[in-house]
Design a protein around this motif. Structure first.
Motif, PDB file in Angstrom:
ATOM      1  N   ILE A  82       0.851  -1.186   0.000  1.00 60.32           N
ATOM      2  CA  ILE A  82       0.000   0.000   0.000  1.00 60.32           C
ATOM      3  C   ILE A  82       0.892   1.243   0.000  1.00 60.32           C
ATOM      4  O   ILE A  82       1.688   1.440   0.916  1.00 60.32           O
ATOM      5  CB  ILE A  82      -0.917   0.029   1.248  1.00 60.32           C
ATOM      6  CG1 ILE A  82      -1.717  -1.272   1.339  1.00 60.32           C
ATOM      7  CG2 ILE A  82      -1.841   1.247   1.209  1.00 60.32           C
ATOM      8  CD1 ILE A  82      -2.230  -1.593   2.727  1.00 60.32           C
ATOM      9  N   LEU A  83       0.754   2.051  -1.035  1.00 61.28           N
ATOM     10  CA  LEU A  83       1.473   3.315  -1.121  1.00 61.28           C
ATOM     11  C   LEU A  83       0.461   4.427  -0.871  1.00 61.28           C
ATOM     12  O   LEU A  83      -0.527   4.522  -1.596  1.00 61.28           O
ATOM     13  CB  LEU A  83       2.081   3.524  -2.509  1.00 61.28           C
ATOM     14  CG  LEU A  83       3.068   2.496  -3.025  1.00 61.28           C
ATOM     15  CD1 LEU A  83       3.402   2.783  -4.481  1.00 61.28           C
ATOM     16  CD2 LEU A  83       4.332   2.528  -2.203  1.00 61.28           C
ATOM     17  N   SER A  84       0.710   5.249   0.131  1.00 61.72           N
ATOM     18  CA  SER A  84      -0.149   6.407   0.387  1.00 61.72           C
ATOM     19  C   SER A  84       0.688   7.640   0.109  1.00 61.72           C
ATOM     20  O   SER A  84       1.738   7.833   0.729  1.00 61.72           O
ATOM     21  CB  SER A  84      -0.621   6.425   1.841  1.00 61.72           C
ATOM     22  OG  SER A  84      -1.272   5.217   2.149  1.00 61.72           O
ATOM     23  N   ALA A  85       0.230   8.462  -0.827  1.00 66.25           N
ATOM     24  CA  ALA A  85       1.007   9.632  -1.221  1.00 66.25           C
ATOM     25  C   ALA A  85       0.129  10.872  -1.190  1.00 66.25           C
ATOM     26  O   ALA A  85      -1.035  10.839  -1.590  1.00 66.25           O
ATOM     27  CB  ALA A  85       1.576   9.429  -2.625  1.00 66.25           C
ATOM     28  N   ASP A  86       0.709  11.958  -0.709  1.00 69.57           N
ATOM     29  CA  ASP A  86      -0.001  13.230  -0.651  1.00 69.57           C
ATOM     30  C   ASP A  86       0.289  13.973  -1.958  1.00 69.57           C
ATOM     31  O   ASP A  86       1.273  14.707  -2.056  1.00 69.57           O
ATOM     32  CB  ASP A  86       0.485  14.028   0.559  1.00 69.57           C
ATOM     33  CG  ASP A  86      -0.381  15.249   0.821  1.00 69.57           C
ATOM     34  OD1 ASP A  86      -1.473  15.343   0.217  1.00 69.57           O
ATOM     35  OD2 ASP A  86       0.036  16.111   1.618  1.00 69.57           O
ATOM     36  N   LEU A  87      -0.561  13.741  -2.959  1.00 71.47           N
ATOM     37  CA  LEU A  87      -0.330  14.299  -4.286  1.00 71.47           C
ATOM     38  C   LEU A  87      -1.374  15.364  -4.604  1.00 71.47           C
ATOM     39  O   LEU A  87      -2.564  15.132  -4.418  1.00 71.47           O
ATOM     40  CB  LEU A  87      -0.430  13.197  -5.352  1.00 71.47           C
ATOM     41  CG  LEU A  87       0.470  11.974  -5.192  1.00 71.47           C
ATOM     42  CD1 LEU A  87       0.121  10.935  -6.251  1.00 71.47           C
ATOM     43  CD2 LEU A  87       1.930  12.377  -5.318  1.00 71.47           C
TER      44      LEU A  87
END
Length: 136
Positions: free
Chosen positions: A99-104
């Motif tokens: 799981i990759l959580s990114a603030d984009l």
């Protein structure tokens, strides 16, 4: 937050899959060709993503045989959390989820969401390849 997930099924017990993932030295085997300058210890890794950025991560939390989370140690181009979870599939094997959580922001999401999904999928596929080929 943009959340990207990828799942693989591995024919090994949870403890073995977790032990492999818990050592960042093993993660080099999960990286695509556009990752270079790899350097790692059990808890930390740094690498360069071709045409994108240099990234350094450290394991920030471990829940034995369940999950491990890595966070950047240097300021990345955007905030990101990398998490692996492992669970028994009910047949003696393991379901591993990356799981990759990114603030984009919208612009970054348009540019990065595709490559990040490709990276997550590549890593889970490689995990299954590497571990399913080492058994027996």
């Amino acid at each position: 937050m943009t959340v990207i997930e990828s799942t693989a099924e591995i024919n090994l017990p949870v403890a073995k899959v977790y032990a492999f993932l818990a050592d960042l030295n093993n993660h080099k085997q999960l990286m695509p060709e556009n990752i270079y300058n790899w350097s790692s210890t059990e808890d930390e890794a740094s690498f360069t993503i071709q045409n994108m950025a240099k990234l350094a991560i450290r394991i920030s939390s471990r829940i034995e045989n369940q999950e491990l989370t890595a966070l950047p140690t240097e300021k990345p181009p955007f905030d990101v959390e990398l998490k692996w979870t492992v669970a028994d599939n009910g047949a003696g094997g393991t379901i591993a989820k990356h799981i990759l959580s990114a603030d984009l922001n919208m612009m970054m999401k348009m540019l990065a969401a595709g490559p990040l999904q490709k990276l997550a999928d590549y890593q889970t596929n490689r995990l299954a390849e590497v571990l399913n080929n080492t058994q027996g």
